[in-house]
Design an enzyme around this catalytic site. Structure first.
Site, PDB file in Angstrom:
ATOM      1  N   GLU A  95       0.786  -1.151   0.146  1.00  7.71           N
ATOM      2  CA  GLU A  95       0.020  -0.001   0.053  1.00  7.71           C
ATOM      3  C   GLU A  95       0.864   1.278  -0.111  1.00  7.71           C
ATOM      4  O   GLU A  95       0.594   2.097  -0.803  1.00  7.71           O
ATOM      5  CB  GLU A  95      -0.950  -0.098   1.272  1.00  7.71           C
ATOM      6  CG  GLU A  95      -2.322  -0.998   1.044  1.00  7.71           C
ATOM      7  CD  GLU A  95      -1.863  -2.104   1.367  1.00  7.71           C
ATOM      8  OE1 GLU A  95      -2.776  -3.137   1.312  1.00  7.71           O
ATOM      9  OE2 GLU A  95      -0.926  -2.643   1.712  1.00  7.71           O
ATOM     10  N   HIS A 164      -9.724  -5.303  10.994  1.00  9.94           N
ATOM     11  CA  HIS A 164     -10.604  -5.250   9.767  1.00  9.94           C
ATOM     12  C   HIS A 164     -11.848  -4.500   9.716  1.00  9.94           C
ATOM     13  O   HIS A 164     -12.685  -4.469   8.895  1.00  9.94           O
ATOM     14  CB  HIS A 164     -10.705  -6.641   8.812  1.00  9.94           C
ATOM     15  CG  HIS A 164      -9.520  -7.162   8.614  1.00  9.94           C
ATOM     16  ND1 HIS A 164      -8.613  -7.939   9.476  1.00  9.94           N
ATOM     17  CD2 HIS A 164      -8.658  -7.111   7.633  1.00  9.94           C
ATOM     18  CE1 HIS A 164      -7.369  -8.286   9.048  1.00  9.94           C
ATOM     19  NE2 HIS A 164      -7.519  -8.058   7.844  1.00  9.94           N
TER      20      HIS A 164
END
Length: 372
Positions: A95, A164
């Site tokens: 990322e 998450h």
């Protein structure tokens, strides 16, 4: 070494088109006579991406599994086949690398749409989001624009655990230089994504995994290729006179269900879909509270420093004299998200929580069974 896999030629190819000119593209239009009355959120996002990419060759999509796999949630379905690997770019699991690459491309006039498989993973790239994207326009004295969209699912899903399940709306909503939106319906998703892609500033676009498969009615106006929604403007989903309920993303649906329950007890709730976290449409919220004299805010994130806390502070600072009851905040629990399904449900706002809060501010009695 992994950055070499990220196909940097995408930026070079599109930059060449930008400098030397690219063929004129017309916006896609729907066939006459075709009336689409229902559209899933993922379809709304896909059509917005498709139409904007067709209209502007500077736009490209980048992220993990956006190409060959057609997106982890099928939002980018069909785009690789239509636009090719130079404009729909699969990246490695890095990322920080591909966010920096896309932000640099935006510096040079391209318009990247960067997908995070979940915004929880964007923490790996938060330096580029905040220090590279959000601050550069200001720090360059207005000489460098950063037209980039950071999009992907935000908040809780089902059984994916604490790492998450976080809601990042208040995180990014606190940063000057960013615009932050959180769509609820297909209309929101389509109109706000188009506006975000066309915006000259970085936009954080917070979707919700559990809404991708939800279907909503859309009008012919929404299906027009030129349709956009203004960033910074809320929507009154249901008008009412007794209490204002603000929510965003998936919680809008919960607020609307709560309003249906409240109506059976003669409480007419007004439900506001915030849509835009930053800039926040304070004027619409204040106008509603002036009418109802009561406020309940709803969000699934943590209670401290939340979006609801900002809304409550704004109302108290600007129109305190209109309040007939203390404001109520409905939030997620102040704990990391549990994995167990029963505990996960307890950690997230439910429709009955909103109903109880609305009844409290309206000074309606609550049975002991309902209070448990």
């Amino acid at each position: 070494m992994m950055l070499r896999i990220a196909k940097p030629k995408v930026s070079i190819r599109i930059l060449t088109h930008l400098i030397f000119g690219a063929p004129t593209l017309t916006r896609r239009s729907y066939s006459s006579g075709v009336k689409v009355k229902q559209m899933m959120v993922r379809e709304a996002l896909n059509s917005a991406l498709d139409e904007e990419m067709a209209a502007d060759p500077r736009i490209f999509l980048m992220g993990e599994e956006v190409g060959e796999y057609q997106g982890a949630y099928k939002v980018s379905k069909g785009l690789l086949h239509k636009y090719g690997p130079d404009r729909v770019v699969d990246t490695p699991i890095t990322e920080a690398g591909f966010t920096g690459l896309a932000t640099g491309a935006a510096y040079y006039g391209l318009r990247p749409v960067l997908e995070f498989m979940t915004f929880n993973f964007a923490m790996q790239a938060i330096d580029h989001l905040i220090n590279s994207a959000a601050k550069t326009h200001y720090m360059s004295g207005g000489n460098i624009s950063v037209p980039i969209v950071f999009r992907g699912p935000n908040g809780a899903a089902l059984g994916v655990g604490a790492q998450h399940s976080q809601c990042y709306a208040p995180w990014y909503g606190s940063v000057p230089g960013l615009k932050v939106v959180a769509p609820y319906s297909s209309e929101d998703a389509r109109g706000l994504l188009k506006a975000a892609i066309r915006d000259p500033d970085p936009v954080v676009f917070l979707e919700n995994e559990l809404l991708y498969g939800e279907s909503f009615r859309v009008s012919e106006e929404v299906l027009d290729p030129n349709f956009t929604l203004p960033i910074g403007k809320a929507k009154i989903e249901k008008e009412g006179t007794d209490v204002t309920i603000t929510a965003f993303s998936r919680m809008v649906g919960y607020a609307l269900k709560a309003a249906e329950t409240l109506a059976k007890e003669d409480i007419n709730a007004e439900v506001i879909n915030i849509r835009s976290i930053r800039p926040l449409d304070r004027s619409s919220i204040n106008a509603s509270v002036r009418k109802t004299n009561r406020l309940v805010t709803v969000e699934e994130g943590f209670p401290q420093h939340g979006v609801g806390a900002e809304i409550c502070a704004s109302v108290v600072e600007e129109i305190f004299e209109y309040l007939d009851a203390p404001v109520e905040r409905i939030t997620g629990a102040d704990v990391p998200m549990p994995y167990a399904a029963n505990l996960e449900r307890m950690a997230l706002p439910q429709v009955e929580d909103i109903v109880r809060a609305a009844k409290r501010v309206c000074y309606k009695s609550i049975s002991m069974a309902a209070a448990v």
